[in-house]
Design an enzyme around this catalytic site. Structure first.
Site, PDB file in Angstrom:
ATOM      1  N   GLY A  17      28.628 -14.127 -38.069  1.00 47.68           N
ATOM      2  CA  GLY A  17      27.322 -14.148 -37.442  1.00 47.68           C
ATOM      3  C   GLY A  17      27.342 -14.240 -35.927  1.00 47.68           C
ATOM      4  N   MET A  95      28.475  -6.078 -44.588  1.00 43.41           N
ATOM      5  CA  MET A  95      29.577  -5.275 -45.112  1.00 43.41           C
ATOM      6  C   MET A  95      29.243  -4.625 -46.451  1.00 43.41           C
ATOM      7  SD  MET A  95      31.312  -5.700 -42.545  1.00 43.41           S
ATOM      8  CE  MET A  95      32.974  -5.144 -42.703  1.00 43.41           C
ATOM      9  N   LEU A  98      24.503   0.634 -48.081  1.00 39.07           N
ATOM     10  CA  LEU A  98      23.166   0.649 -48.675  1.00 39.07           C
ATOM     11  C   LEU A  98      22.864   2.051 -49.191  1.00 39.07           C
ATOM     12  CD1 LEU A  98      21.616  -1.510 -45.859  1.00 39.07           C
ATOM     13  CD2 LEU A  98      21.763  -2.171 -48.277  1.00 39.07           C
ATOM     14  N   ASN A 112      22.300  -0.629 -36.891  1.00 33.20           N
ATOM     15  CA  ASN A 112      23.599  -1.219 -37.227  1.00 33.20           C
ATOM     16  C   ASN A 112      24.446  -1.265 -35.964  1.00 33.20           C
ATOM     17  OD1 ASN A 112      25.755  -2.140 -38.990  1.00 33.20           O
ATOM     18  ND2 ASN A 112      26.686  -0.119 -38.745  1.00 33.20           N
ATOM     19  N   HIS A 114      28.365  -1.207 -34.796  1.00 25.91           N
ATOM     20  CA  HIS A 114      29.677  -0.846 -35.341  1.00 25.91           C
ATOM     21  C   HIS A 114      30.705  -0.930 -34.218  1.00 25.91           C
ATOM     22  CE1 HIS A 114      32.635   1.112 -37.919  1.00 25.91           C
ATOM     23  NE2 HIS A 114      32.953   1.863 -36.881  1.00 25.91           N
TER      24      HIS A 114
HETATM   25  C1  GRF Z   1      31.591  -7.322 -35.579  1.00 27.38           C
HETATM   26  O1  GRF Z   1      32.641  -6.689 -34.865  1.00 27.38           O
HETATM   27  C2  GRF Z   1      30.585  -6.274 -36.015  1.00 27.38           C
HETATM   28  O2  GRF Z   1      30.511  -5.191 -35.129  1.00 27.38           O
HETATM   29  C3  GRF Z   1      31.147  -5.818 -37.315  1.00 27.38           C
HETATM   30  O3  GRF Z   1      31.562  -7.026 -37.936  1.00 27.38           O
HETATM   31  C4  GRF Z   1      32.127  -7.871 -36.911  1.00 27.38           C
HETATM   32  C5  GRF Z   1      31.761  -9.307 -37.191  1.00 27.38           C
HETATM   33  O4  GRF Z   1      30.449  -9.487 -36.829  1.00 27.38           O
HETATM   34  N1  GRF Z   1      30.177  -5.071 -38.073  1.00 27.38           N
HETATM   35  P1  GRF Z   1      29.751 -10.947 -36.814  1.00 27.38           P
HETATM   36  O5  GRF Z   1      30.708 -11.907 -36.125  1.00 27.38           O
HETATM   37  O6  GRF Z   1      29.565 -11.343 -38.270  1.00 27.38           O
HETATM   38  O7  GRF Z   1      28.488 -10.732 -36.083  1.00 27.38           O
END
Ligand code: GRF
Length: 223
Positions: A17, A95, A98, A112, A114
Site C-alpha cells: 500500500g 495483483m 479483471l 492503474n 505499473h
Molecule cells: C508498486 O511498484 C506498484 O507499481 C505495483 O506494485 C508495487 C507495490 O505497490 N503495481 P504498493 O506498495 O502495494 O503500492
C-alpha cells in the site's frame, strides 16, 4: 462529514500500500479533491488495509479464492463498489486481472499504476527484467485500464536512469519513491477534477488529446 459533491474514489490493493499511502496523503492535504470511499483488497493479509483503517477509510476484503470463478469475484467486487457509490477506481498494486465485463463497467473511470515504461515490460517482475535486458532507463506508467493486461491508454510516465550495479530492489525503490508516488496522485487529481477523460479510447487532459504519455514535466506544484 462527506461533502455531497466530491467524487468518491476507491483504491484496490493487494500488498504494502505504498501507493495507497501517497493517495491518502494527497487527499488529506487537498491535492486530490475527492473522498476516499473504500479501500478493497483481494488479500485479507494485505498490509495496506492497516493504512486504510488508520486513516478511517472503509475497507472490504474479497479473497479471490473464496469465489467459484473469476467472473464471480469480479461481480462481487463491482457490486461492492456500486454499493459505495464509487466514481473512480485506482488500482494501486492490485495483483488481479479483471475480466472484460468489469473493465467495461468501469471503462474510463479506472486507472492503474505499473512499474515500467509501458509498453515495455508489461506483467510482473519488471525491474529484474529491465536490468537483465541492460536497459539504461526504467520507470513507471499510469494508464486507463483496458482489456489488455497493463495495455490500456497511457496517461503519464516517469523515468529514472539505471545506476551501474543496481539490483531489482534498489531500482524498484527508486521507481516507487521518485516516480510512482508522484505520478499516481497527480493522475488521480486530474481525474477527480474532471480534467482527465478517456474519449474514444484516447486520454484527454483539459480537452486536449494525450497522444503520447505526459511526463514528469507536466506534474503540478506539490506532486
Ligand atoms: C508498486 O511498484 C506498484 O507499481 C505495483 O506494485 C508495487 C507495490 O505497490 N503495481 P504498493 O506498495 O502495494 O503500492
Amino acid at each position: 462529514m462527506l461533502s455531497p459533491n466530491r467524487p468518491r474514489l476507491a483504491v484496490l490493493i493487494s500488498g504494502r500500500g505504498r501507493n495507497l499511502q501517497a493517495l491518502i496523503q494527497a487527499v488529506r492535504d487537498g491535492r486530490i479533491p475527492a473522498e476516499l470511499a473504500l479501500v478493497a483488497s483481494n488479500r485479507a493479509a494485505a498490509p495496506g488495509l492497516t493504512l486504510a483503517h488508520s486513516a478511517g477509510i472503509p475497507t472490504a476484503v474479497l479473497e479471490h479464492n473464496a469465489f467459484a470463478s473469476r467472473e464471480a469475484f469480479d461481480a462481487a467486487l463491482a457490486q461492492t463498489l456500486r454499493g459505495c457509490g464509487v466514481d473512480f477506481l485506482l488500482l494501486a498494486g492490485f495483483m488481479r486481472v479483471l475480466g472484460a465485463g468489469f473493465v467495461e463497467e468501469f471503462a474510463g473511470r479506472m486507472l492503474n499504476i505499473h512499474p515500467s515504461l509501458l509498453p515495455k515490460y508489461a506483467g510482473l517482475d519488471t525491474h529484474r527484467r529491465a536490468l537483465a535486458a541492460g536497459e539504461t532507463e526504467h520507470g513507471a506508467t499510469v494508464h486507463f485500464v483496458s482489456g489488455a493486461l497493463d495495455g490500456g491508454p497511457r496517461v503519464i510516465q516517469g523515468a529514472v536512469r539505471v545506476q551501474p550495479g543496481e539490483d531489482p530492489a534498489t531500482l524498484a525503490e527508486r521507481v516507487l519513491e521518485r516516480l510512482e508516488l508522484r505520478i499516481f496522485p497527480q493522475a488521480a487529481a486530474w481525474i477527480a477534477r474532471g480534467e482527465l477523460k478517456l474519449v474514444d479510447g484516447v486520454p484527454h487532459l483539459r480537452g486536449r488529446r494525450v497522444e503520447r504519455p505526459l511526463t514528469m514535466d507536466h506534474l503540478e506544484e506539490g506532486f
